[in-house]
Design a protein around this motif. Structure first.
Motif, PDB file in Angstrom:
ATOM      1  N   LYS A  65      47.623  29.144  59.802  1.00  0.00           N
ATOM      2  CA  LYS A  65      46.469  29.931  60.488  1.00  0.00           C
ATOM      3  C   LYS A  65      45.649  28.958  60.903  1.00  0.00           C
ATOM      4  CE  LYS A  65      41.625  32.320  59.088  1.00  0.00           C
ATOM      5  NZ  LYS A  65      40.961  32.899  57.906  1.00  0.00           N
ATOM      6  N   HIS A  88      56.537  26.472  63.527  1.00  0.00           N
ATOM      7  CA  HIS A  88      55.528  27.483  64.193  1.00  0.00           C
ATOM      8  C   HIS A  88      55.564  27.451  65.760  1.00  0.00           C
ATOM      9  CE1 HIS A  88      53.315  27.697  59.791  1.00  0.00           C
ATOM     10  NE2 HIS A  88      53.925  27.098  60.309  1.00  0.00           N
ATOM     11  N   THR A 108      49.327  27.394  57.162  1.00  0.00           N
ATOM     12  CA  THR A 108      49.971  28.794  56.862  1.00  0.00           C
ATOM     13  C   THR A 108      50.764  29.093  58.300  1.00  0.00           C
ATOM     14  OG1 THR A 108      47.707  29.418  56.858  1.00  0.00           O
ATOM     15  CG2 THR A 108      49.225  29.335  54.715  1.00  0.00           C
ATOM     16  N   GLN A 133      40.339  25.340  50.361  1.00  0.00           N
ATOM     17  CA  GLN A 133      40.416  25.310  50.862  1.00  0.00           C
ATOM     18  C   GLN A 133      40.246  23.121  50.383  1.00  0.00           C
ATOM     19  OE1 GLN A 133      43.336  24.771  53.382  1.00  0.00           O
ATOM     20  NE2 GLN A 133      43.782  27.074  52.531  1.00  0.00           N
ATOM     21  N   GLU A 174      45.184  25.744  58.389  1.00  0.00           N
ATOM     22  CA  GLU A 174      44.728  25.975  56.599  1.00  0.00           C
ATOM     23  C   GLU A 174      46.269  26.012  56.088  1.00  0.00           C
ATOM     24  OE1 GLU A 174      43.262  30.409  55.634  1.00  0.00           O
ATOM     25  OE2 GLU A 174      46.073  30.329  55.687  1.00  0.00           O
ATOM     26  N   LEU A 175      45.686  25.698  54.997  1.00  0.00           N
ATOM     27  CA  LEU A 175      47.257  25.062  53.579  1.00  0.00           C
ATOM     28  C   LEU A 175      47.512  26.298  53.009  1.00  0.00           C
ATOM     29  CD1 LEU A 175      46.267  21.125  53.558  1.00  0.00           C
ATOM     30  CD2 LEU A 175      47.946  22.400  55.206  1.00  0.00           C
ATOM     31  N   ASP A 176      48.714  26.396  52.626  1.00  0.00           N
ATOM     32  CA  ASP A 176      49.127  27.394  51.709  1.00  0.00           C
ATOM     33  C   ASP A 176      49.199  26.536  49.953  1.00  0.00           C
ATOM     34  OD1 ASP A 176      51.997  25.829  51.411  1.00  0.00           O
ATOM     35  OD2 ASP A 176      53.068  27.132  52.400  1.00  0.00           O
ATOM     36  N   LYS A 177      49.939  26.828  48.815  1.00  0.00           N
ATOM     37  CA  LYS A 177      49.394  26.315  47.718  1.00  0.00           C
ATOM     38  C   LYS A 177      50.251  24.859  47.771  1.00  0.00           C
ATOM     39  CE  LYS A 177      47.957  29.970  45.161  1.00  0.00           C
ATOM     40  NZ  LYS A 177      48.098  30.958  44.181  1.00  0.00           N
TER      41      LYS A 177
END
Length: 350
Positions: free
Chosen positions: A216, A324, A214, A243, A206-209
């Motif tokens: 996740k 991470h 992220t 997404q 999953e990516l952030d803006k």
């Protein structure tokens, strides 16, 4: 099989050459000592017509002027590093922020804009080029003197074999990929929305803006991120998944691979019959569907830049892995041996 060398210009007094590898089937791959860029791949369709299936430019100036990363070797670290900094052995390193607040693809003058040494390789079964470069301690903010050797081989099985080996004299980060943009329609006649992609992958990041992971790790099941049984790229453009919308209506996501050197990535264009099989030792592939392609430039064939003109299959370690702890590490030291290998097989669908 043969290798042809041609002048391609110069940068700051350094000569740039192209090297065209041709096998006995007539397939050709052309690359250059500027950033190990692959400028052209000529592959046949089901009728035996050879056309270019990657995006590129006709001159050095366009590669420098347009920050597209077409065909380039990316590093020292592919993808984004959040806030452009990381900590290693108690020391904080600040890298150039060349995309907003983040570091992207090795910096302003990453490996993609360096001039590499090159030597020809000729064997009974393949022709190729071995590129070499020493990235000095502190280049683009990274620690350690890193010796790199990149090999491109073309054999008579219509395979392009890409290998990158790296050695360092102190702990540093290393995560290399090739950033070729593929379009199997040939000469970019059509976009890639009707290309079909198959991935042996049940998880993606999953990516952030800011397109930074992220942390996740999501399962693909029940979503347009499930390519296990093949899916058109168009599905990502039409998707209402946040997404897909986030990255410009498409994909720009790392997929964790479930298998290696077992046809784990397959791209097809049913109209031409062209099929690309990608196999690698790397833990993931970043699928980027050209959602941000645009500008006033044109490709080598005179095709104007536009969204979805081609897609990238970037085999690599996970982006922003340094931040991470549950991602596979991209730290190497003097006692380590870095080797990334990817095999691209160009064939025809049955």
């Amino acid at each position: 099989m043969e290798i042809r060398t041609n002048d391609f210009g110069s940068i700051n007094g350094q000569k740039i050459y192209t090297y065209t590898l041709e096998n006995n089937n007539g397939m050709r791959l052309t690359c250059t000592n500027l950033g190990c860029i692959v400028t052209e791949i000529l592959a046949p369709d089901r009728n035996g017509m050879f056309e270019n299936i990657v995006l590129g430019f006709n001159n050095v100036e366009d590669y420098i002027r347009n920050k597209t990363y077409f065909g380039a070797l990316i590093g020292r670290v592919a993808g984004r590093i959040g806030q452009g900094k990381f900590e290693l052995e108690g020391k904080v390193y600040q890298l150039p922020k060349n995309e907003g607040n983040n570091h992207l693809h090795g910096g302003y003058q990453g490996l993609h804009e360096r001039v590499w040494d090159a030597e020809e390789i000729k064997t009974d079964s393949a022709v190729g080029i071995r590129f070499s470069y020493v990235s000095p301690d502190g280049e683009e903010g990274y620690p350690g003197n890193v010796r790199l050797q990149v090999t491109y081989l073309l054999n008579n099985d219509n395979q392009w074999i890409f290998t990158c080996k790296g050695y360092t004299d102190q702990k540093t980060l290393l995560n290399i990929t090739n950033h070729s943009y593929f379009n199997l329609s040939g000469n970019a006649k059509k976009d890639i929305l009707n290309h079909e992609l198959t991935l042996k992958s049940h998880r993606f990041l999953e990516l952030d803006k800011q397109f930074i992971p992220t942390g996740k790790i999501s399962h693909v099941e029940g979503s347009v991120f499930d390519f296990r049984n093949s899916r058109k790229i168009l599905d990502g453009k039409l998707s209402q998944n946040e997404q897909n919308i986030l990255v410009g209506n498409g994909y720009d996501h790392p997929f964790l691979l479930d298998d290696h050197f077992n046809e784990e990535i397959i791209l097809r264009d049913h109209e031409t019959g062209r099929k690309l099989i990608v196999e690698t030792n790397q833990p993931c592939v970043v699928v980027y569907t050209g959602n941000q392609i645009g500008g006033e430039y044109q490709t080598a064939e005179g095709v104007k830049a536009k969204k979805y003109l081609a897609l990238c299959l970037e085999t690599q370690g996970l982006p922003d892995a340094i931040h991470h702890s549950h991602f596979p590490p991209i730290i190497i030291g003097p006692e380590d041996y870095y080797e990334a290998k990817t095999i691209y097989t160009f064939t025809i669908d049955d």
